[in-house]
Design an enzyme around this catalytic site. Structure first.
Site, mmCIF file in Angstrom:
data_model
loop_
_atom_site.group_PDB
_atom_site.id
_atom_site.type_symbol
_atom_site.label_atom_id
_atom_site.label_comp_id
_atom_site.label_asym_id
_atom_site.label_seq_id
_atom_site.Cartn_x
_atom_site.Cartn_y
_atom_site.Cartn_z
ATOM 1 N N ASP A 11 32.563 28.038 39.536
ATOM 2 C CA ASP A 11 32.284 28.221 40.969
ATOM 3 C C ASP A 11 30.972 27.495 41.240
ATOM 4 O O ASP A 11 29.932 27.868 40.689
ATOM 5 C CB ASP A 11 32.162 29.731 41.246
ATOM 6 C CG ASP A 11 31.641 30.046 42.642
ATOM 7 O OD1 ASP A 11 31.355 29.103 43.407
ATOM 8 O OD2 ASP A 11 31.513 31.254 42.946
ATOM 9 N N TYR A 232 23.394 39.667 37.124
ATOM 10 C CA TYR A 232 24.571 39.287 37.910
ATOM 11 C C TYR A 232 24.484 37.834 38.376
ATOM 12 O O TYR A 232 23.525 37.417 38.983
ATOM 13 C CB TYR A 232 24.700 40.183 39.144
ATOM 14 C CG TYR A 232 25.917 39.806 39.946
ATOM 15 C CD1 TYR A 232 27.183 40.060 39.429
ATOM 16 C CD2 TYR A 232 25.809 39.163 41.162
ATOM 17 C CE1 TYR A 232 28.315 39.698 40.134
ATOM 18 C CE2 TYR A 232 26.936 38.795 41.873
ATOM 19 C CZ TYR A 232 28.185 39.069 41.349
ATOM 20 O OH TYR A 232 29.303 38.704 42.045
ATOM 21 N N LYS A 235 31.258 36.926 39.182
ATOM 22 C CA LYS A 235 32.270 37.356 38.206
ATOM 23 C C LYS A 235 32.780 36.142 37.445
ATOM 24 O O LYS A 235 32.605 35.010 37.876
ATOM 25 C CB LYS A 235 33.424 38.048 38.944
ATOM 26 C CG LYS A 235 33.243 39.559 39.037
ATOM 27 C CD LYS A 235 33.694 40.231 37.759
ATOM 28 C CE LYS A 235 33.503 41.729 37.748
ATOM 29 N NZ LYS A 235 32.340 42.176 37.022
HETATM 30 C C1 F6R Z 1 31.903 38.929 43.902
HETATM 31 C C2 F6R Z 1 31.255 38.017 44.844
HETATM 32 C C3 F6R Z 1 30.875 38.521 46.180
HETATM 33 C C4 F6R Z 1 29.365 38.674 46.306
HETATM 34 C C5 F6R Z 1 28.979 39.206 47.692
HETATM 35 C C6 F6R Z 1 27.471 39.213 47.914
HETATM 36 O O1 F6R Z 1 32.112 38.310 42.675
HETATM 37 O O2 F6R Z 1 30.993 36.886 44.537
HETATM 38 O O3 F6R Z 1 31.524 39.721 46.510
HETATM 39 O O4 F6R Z 1 28.882 39.545 45.315
HETATM 40 O O5 F6R Z 1 29.518 38.379 48.693
HETATM 41 O O6 F6R Z 1 26.983 37.952 47.609
HETATM 42 P P1 F6R Z 1 25.456 37.549 47.611
HETATM 43 O O7 F6R Z 1 24.743 38.462 46.652
HETATM 44 O O8 F6R Z 1 25.477 36.116 47.203
HETATM 45 O O9 F6R Z 1 25.006 37.748 49.047
HETATM 46 MG MG MG Z 2 34.862 33.215 41.956
HETATM 47 MG MG MG Z 3 31.896 33.224 43.122
#
Ligand code: F6R
Ligand code: MG
Ligand code: MG
Length: 370
Positions: A11, A232, A235
């Site tokens: 990604d 984190y 995923k």
């Molecule tokens: C799960 C994912 C999304 C982000 C969420 C918050 O793998 O990628 O659910 O965790 O959109 O994203 P941030 O922390 O980048 O604002």
């Molecule tokens: Mg992804």
């Molecule tokens: Mg992603």
């Protein structure tokens, strides 16, 4: 002809939030693989897919697994994709490129890979499963049912070619010093296999081999981003390659476990339980940054050249399963953050709960015994 299939994915930025790479981004990846890989003779053939916010490069060649030039080709393609993501202001530009310099293999650097080398059969059908918003343990359930459970897959008792059973290699993905693996044979060790596979965030199927012919049937990308980065970073959104037919289960027998829409960890902020939805190739991410999706490309390969991919979940049966998955997921989402709606503590991908618990812990008092 001995051929290697390499699936390498990452990604590196997407449109909306974490929803889908832009067309320009994916085109930049394709252009790089075409010009530096296929035209220069490193690859025989390739395909590029997206699933949710991830790009998957599927390559055929004769260099064997873990070949540095193949991994570098994919890494550089993701770097090119990242440049486009930055130019377009995409969200999460370069998200999975955790290191700045390439060092021989994408493993441990953010992108995930699943590769297998095999002698091509006269007709060589295989399936590439590509997921978003979940982790590699997602394949434990369907690969157990397809290759070890005759109640699900009657082909295991119908086809003499599969009578000898299969050998599973399972990785302990919590062990980060090196690859820690165990090999178990079914049917004899089916219960022991079940003991491991019931914990898909800890024990992950890495590969499956036919015991009759020793041929490799399946390979799964096993990397856990949160184990690599220690925090984190998104995923893992895994990929698996599964060969089908003859000494292996049929394409339909490999697909049918996905009709369960089994619960997996992932979804929004990587921190929820959610029913896995089998979706069409190139599907986007939507509801609750999910649901966790799996897509499936069916391909035949001959002398290393791949046919067009057919979209194995683009068939009316799977509309029913998609509705069922939505109902199962919504059933959990209605429960908010309580109990089994959320992932177990060690899988929570954001630190908020831990930080609050630490603060609250100081405010707890222990009553003196009377
Ligand atoms: C799960 C994912 C999304 C982000 C969420 C918050 O793998 O990628 O659910 O965790 O959109 O994203 P941030 O922390 O980048 O604002
Ligand atoms: Mg992804
Ligand atoms: Mg992603």
């Amino acid at each position: 002809m001995k051929i290697t299939l390499s699936a390498i994915k990452a990604d590196v930025g997407s449109v909306g939030g974490h929803n889908k790479p832009s067309q320009r981004l994916t085109q930049a990846i394709k252009d790089h693989v075409e010009n530096e890989g296929k035209k220069k003779g490193l690859l025989i053939d390739y395909k590029v897919f997206t699933a949710g916010d991830d790009n998957f490069i599927i390559m055929s060649h004769t260099k064997g697994v873990d070949y540095p030039d193949i991994h570098k080709l994919a890494w550089d393609a993701f770097v090119k994709g990242t440049q486009v993501a930055k130019e377009q202001g995409l969200y999460g530009a370069g998200q999975d490129l955790l290191k700045t310099a390439f060092s021989g293999n994408v493993r441990g650097m953010g992108p995930s890979s699943a590769e297998m080398e095999f002698e091509e059969r006269p007709s060589e059908p295989f399936i590439v499963f590509m997921c978003d918003k979940t982790d590699p343990g997602v394949f434990n359930y369907p690969l157990y049912r397809g290759f070890a459970d005759p109640f699900h897959n009657a082909g295991l008792i119908l086809a003499p070619e599969m009578d000898a059973g299969f050998e599973y290699t399972v990785m302990d993905v919590n062990y980060t010093e090196a690859d820690k693996v165990i090999t178990l044979k079914v049917p004899e060790e089916q219960y022991q296999l079940g003991v491991l596979l019931r914990d898909p965030e800890h024990y992950v199927i890495e590969s499956i081999h036919s015991r009759a012919t020793k041929d490799q049937a399946a390979v799964v990308s096993t990397s856990r981003l949160h184990n690599i980065a220690g925090k984190y970073t998104g995923k893992d959104d895994p990929v698996a390659i599964v060969r089908s037919q003859k000494m292996f289960p049929s394409t339909g027998e490999i697909l049918s476990p996905y009709a369960t829409a089994h619960y997996v960890v992932g979804d929004n902020r990587g921190s929820h339980n959610i029913a896995l939805m089998p979706c069409k190739l190139g599907s986007i991410i939507s509801y609750f940054d999910g649901p966790a999706i799996v897509t499936a490309a069916g391909i035949c390969i001959h002398n290393g050249i791949m046919t067009e991919a057919i979209d194995l979940f683009d068939q009316p049966f799977w509309d029913y399963v998609r509705n069922k998955a939505a109902e199962k997921s919504y059933g959990l989402r209605e429960q908010g953050f309580f109990g089994s709606a959320m992932a177990p503590m060690e899988e929570l991908e954001y630190t908020g709960v831990m930080e609050t618990l630490a603060k609250l812990d100081k405010k707890f008092t222990v009553r003196e015994k009377k």
